[in-house]
Design an enzyme around this catalytic site. Structure first.
Site: not given
Lengths: 275, 245
Positions: B22-24
């Site tokens: 996921r986008t962190l």
């Protein structure tokens, strides 16, 4: 048309290039009770004849609101019509939710037509047995479309479907050129007069018809019985002599409660599911 | 060479998301966008910088793009996500045009579509790391709205993203009027951009101003603002701070 060896399957062509099952489905539309639509530049009026199976029962709903700006009138297998109305409502509301904007009616009818076409090309399906008069708005104003079981759709200034619709169409053909600029009231009057044509002699009462209106700045709504009766009263007093019906001239009002209407001559049994 | 952050989410039998990411954090980011409605439509200003953390790495990034006939989209935040959004909108506009039926998506429809996309991504804990500004004109009506990476969406007469919210909006609240002419609007935006240039460390002195009216979209050529550094206080900055601190 008569039974032949190419008509069992919707996926069988006849040697003359016809799909008989699709054509038979269009016959089902002609058996249903009449539905009429007309439009001006800014409004669409949908009207239909209310026919009940018997005196004891209520009449079937044939006009559905799809969204504030789209309505549909059906003729034929009302069960199929109900299912398609649900589909249309679903499409309209999904579009509305995603874009916060009303679905243009022209796009809805294409989705509807594509859905109907699928049923003409699958061996495990059958075509929908219902014709739909879809009235609605888009950026360019008011539109009226007719969707048929074949998966075709056409745009109309005015149209009628169902039994004895030819009488209504004859009336509309005479008047349609003025519809574009008609006021809403005139449009309603013409719709009710067209309904009267399909009754062929039977006295026109507000209980016999349902009328709905939608337009630019005016969300879809049904007219109540009082309003319809008022419009009827404006012309019922003057019996119009020459609204010439082709063919049968029934002197007295044919008993309408006789299970189902046969449309025209050469008719077989009417199945109970049809209206 | 691709670089992926190694993650251990356990075994794929028990955990359905074992090998997904996921986008962190964002990597290449754009800073503020400032936009206002004016007499004939909407004006939107942005600089052309793409920062890589604290490095001003890219200096020629267009962060404002035309969408269809009626809309303008500006983005701050992760540039690659902005490009992804442009691809989504490209498809949207293409399908809309293919109908060829006289109907077309206006700024309101595009704004709402983007809101749905951003909110849905947020719900999956995989956001598109942008704050988007959507402006446009359709049928004579101007529209200006904003969507954030968590799906917060609203319309207003003037909007700004990031630092613009803190530095530009107060100026706009005082000085914005509905009947600003084009020249007045540009001057107002330049005033905001100048403050951002002085005070936002991710800002660069190369900006574009885009205009959208009923006639269509025009994006200006990049230009720079005149700045003034001769304030007395800067002449001898440590004058008031003799001593060890």
């Amino acid at each position: 048309m008569f039974r032949n060896q190419y008509d069992t399957d919707v996926t069988t062509w006849s040697p003359t290039g016809r799909l008989f099952q699709v054509e038979y489905a269009m016959e089902a539309v002609k058996q249903g009770s009449a539905a009429i639509g007309l439009r001006s530049r800014s409004h669409v009026v949908l009207a239909c004849v209310n026919k009940a199976q018997s005196e004891l029962s209520s009449h079937q709903k044939k006009i559905f609101k799809v969204d504030d700006h789209i309505g549909v009138a059906i003729a034929g297998l009302t069960a199929d019509g109900r299912v398609l109305s649900r589909y249309m409502r679903s499409e309209a509301i999904n579009h509305s939710f995603t874009y916060e904007s009303p679905l243009p009616v022209g796009r809805l009818v294409v989705h509807l037509a594509d859905k109907a076409q699928v049923c003409t090309q699958r061996s495990w399906k059958r075509p929908y047995g219902v014709g739909l008069l879809v009235g609605g708005l888009d950026e360019s104003g008011a539109h009226l479309y007719y969707n048929c079981p074949s998966g075709n759709y056409f745009e109309y200034q005015a149209f009628a479907i169902g039994s004895r619709s030819q009488a209504a169409k004859t009336y509309l053909e005479r008047r349609f050129e003025s519809f574009g600029d008609s006021s809403k009231e005139d449009l309603i009057k013409d719709a009710i007069l067209a309904v009267r044509e399909t009754l062929q002699g039977e006295t026109l009462k507000s209980s016999l018809c349902t009328v709905s209106v939608l337009g630019v700045g005016e969300p879809f709504h049904f007219l109540d019985q009082e309003t319809i009766q008022k419009v009827i009263d404006t012309f019922e007093k003057v019996p119009e002599e020459e609204e010439g019906e082709a063919g049968e001239g029934e002197a007295e009002a044919a008993p309408a409660e006789q299970g189902g209407d046969g449309g025209g001559a050469g008719d077989q049994d009417v199945a109970p599911m049809e209206m | 060479m691709t670089f992926t952050i190694p993650i251990d989410n356990g075994d794929a039998v028990k955990n359905a998301e074992a090998d997904s990411q996921r986008t962190l954090y964002p990597y290449v980011t754009g800073t503020s966008i400032v936009a206002i409605k004016y007499k004939d439509g909407v004006l939107m200003a942005s600089d052309m910088g793409g920062s890589y953390g604290s490095t001003l790495r890219y200096k020629n990034i267009e962060r404002v793009k035309a969408i269809g006939k009626h809309s303008l989209l500006g983005a701050s935040g992760e540039i690659s996500d902005f490009q992804e959004i442009l691809r989504y909108l490209d498809e949207l506009v293409l399908n809309d045009n293919m109908w060829d039926d006289g109907n077309s998506f206006g700024p309101k429809e595009v704004h709402n579509y983007l809101t749905r996309v951003m909110y849905n991504r947020r719900n999956k804990f995989n956001p598109l790391w942008n704050t988007l500004v959507l402006g446009g004109v359709k049928n004579g009506e101007s529209y200006l709205g904003m969507v954030s990476m968590i799906g917060v969406s609203f319309e207003d007469n003037h909007v700004a993203t990031g630092f613009g919210n803190h530095l530009a909006r107060p100026i706009l609240r005082d000085e914005w009027r509905a009947d600003l002419s084009f020249e007045e609007g540009v001057k107002l935006l330049e005033k905001c951009m100048r403050v951002l240039l002085y005070r936002d460390r991710s800002a660069i002195n190369k900006l574009q101003i885009a205009k959208i009216t009923e006639e269509g979209v025009t994006v200006s050529q990049p230009y720079s603002l005149k700045t003034f550094w001769e304030f007395q206080a800067f002449h001898n900055p440590t004058a008031g701070a003799q001593g060890s601190w």
